[in-house]
Design an enzyme around this catalytic site. Sequence first.
Site, mmCIF file in Angstrom:
data_model
loop_
_atom_site.group_PDB
_atom_site.id
_atom_site.type_symbol
_atom_site.label_atom_id
_atom_site.label_comp_id
_atom_site.label_asym_id
_atom_site.label_seq_id
_atom_site.Cartn_x
_atom_site.Cartn_y
_atom_site.Cartn_z
ATOM 1 N N TYR A 134 11.635 -0.094 5.784
ATOM 2 C CA TYR A 134 10.287 -0.656 5.687
ATOM 3 C C TYR A 134 9.747 -0.311 4.303
ATOM 4 O O TYR A 134 9.488 0.853 4.008
ATOM 5 C CB TYR A 134 9.423 -0.048 6.791
ATOM 6 C CG TYR A 134 8.033 -0.614 6.942
ATOM 7 C CD1 TYR A 134 7.599 -1.749 6.255
ATOM 8 C CD2 TYR A 134 7.132 -0.006 7.808
ATOM 9 C CE1 TYR A 134 6.322 -2.241 6.415
ATOM 10 C CE2 TYR A 134 5.844 -0.496 7.985
ATOM 11 C CZ TYR A 134 5.441 -1.613 7.292
ATOM 12 O OH TYR A 134 4.171 -2.095 7.458
ATOM 13 N N LYS A 162 12.231 -4.661 5.897
ATOM 14 C CA LYS A 162 10.952 -5.347 6.056
ATOM 15 C C LYS A 162 10.232 -5.221 4.721
ATOM 16 O O LYS A 162 9.858 -4.126 4.297
ATOM 17 C CB LYS A 162 10.124 -4.715 7.177
ATOM 18 C CG LYS A 162 8.766 -5.380 7.342
ATOM 19 C CD LYS A 162 7.894 -4.663 8.370
ATOM 20 C CE LYS A 162 6.514 -5.313 8.444
ATOM 21 N NZ LYS A 162 5.596 -4.582 9.359
#
Length: 291
Positions: A134, A162
């Site tokens: 992330y 992400k």
Amino acid sequence: MKTQGVLVPIVTPFDADNKVDLQALTKLVESFIEQGVGGIVACGTTGEYYALDEDERQQVLACVKDAVKGRVTLIAGVNGLSTQEAIGRAHQAEALGYDGLMLATPAYSLPGQAEIVAHFRTVAQATKLPIVMYNFPARVGVEIGFEAVVELSKIPNIVGIKESSGNFSRALALIKAGLPGFEVICGCDDQAADFLFWGVRSWISGGANVFPGEQAAMINAALEGNWDEVKSLMSGMLPVIQAMESGDYNQKAKLGCRRHGIDAGPVRQPLLPLPDADAQDFSRLLNQYRR
């Protein structure tokens, strides 16, 4: 682990006594699945993981697992301030039967790039589950650099990132790098149409707490090459998404759950409820939404 589609980093509902509302959480999971999402991410940033004690974290993860019943992909957020804390949370998710993990760089410590690589490598070696990294430098203070992503993509169970930097040029560079067995996932709700245009078909979206069905429809329209529909859907949601991105994201995500007939309750400190005027403005904006 299947990541295609919209995956919702689900809010954690609290009741009037500031306790985790597992009944509301179960209802949200069911509503999101009915509206076509591809997965649920529990204990993410939108889920206020940092405001949960360890017993509550276990309750939330177990509740979401039981509610999903294997119907969609199940990912646990395992962020921690230390690598060892992240490993402990990864083992917790493993024991509960989660499909995968989402992991950011530790906040506050501001690690360098070699330390970031070591962090992700150490966690990956400690778990059998696939990991989605992330990248959200606005939250943690540092970015997972391009070369670090390339290096980490070689680790078999680090399967994607992400991308929430807000820098689409960086995102496009990662997409065009074509890293084998590695997926770039949309993490910027207001840029979703751009990600879809460039071939991304996975979107981890806090805004999906508000628009799960509409965002699932955007993915389906992209799969069909129906770009007019993608544009129409994005245009409809954009004012609300921009309002969420402008500040008070978690508060607005919870207010947006009322679209599904579910009260997600307040946020926990250190966040505070929206002032009444701001809440009314956001509610009016939601009511103006037309598909």
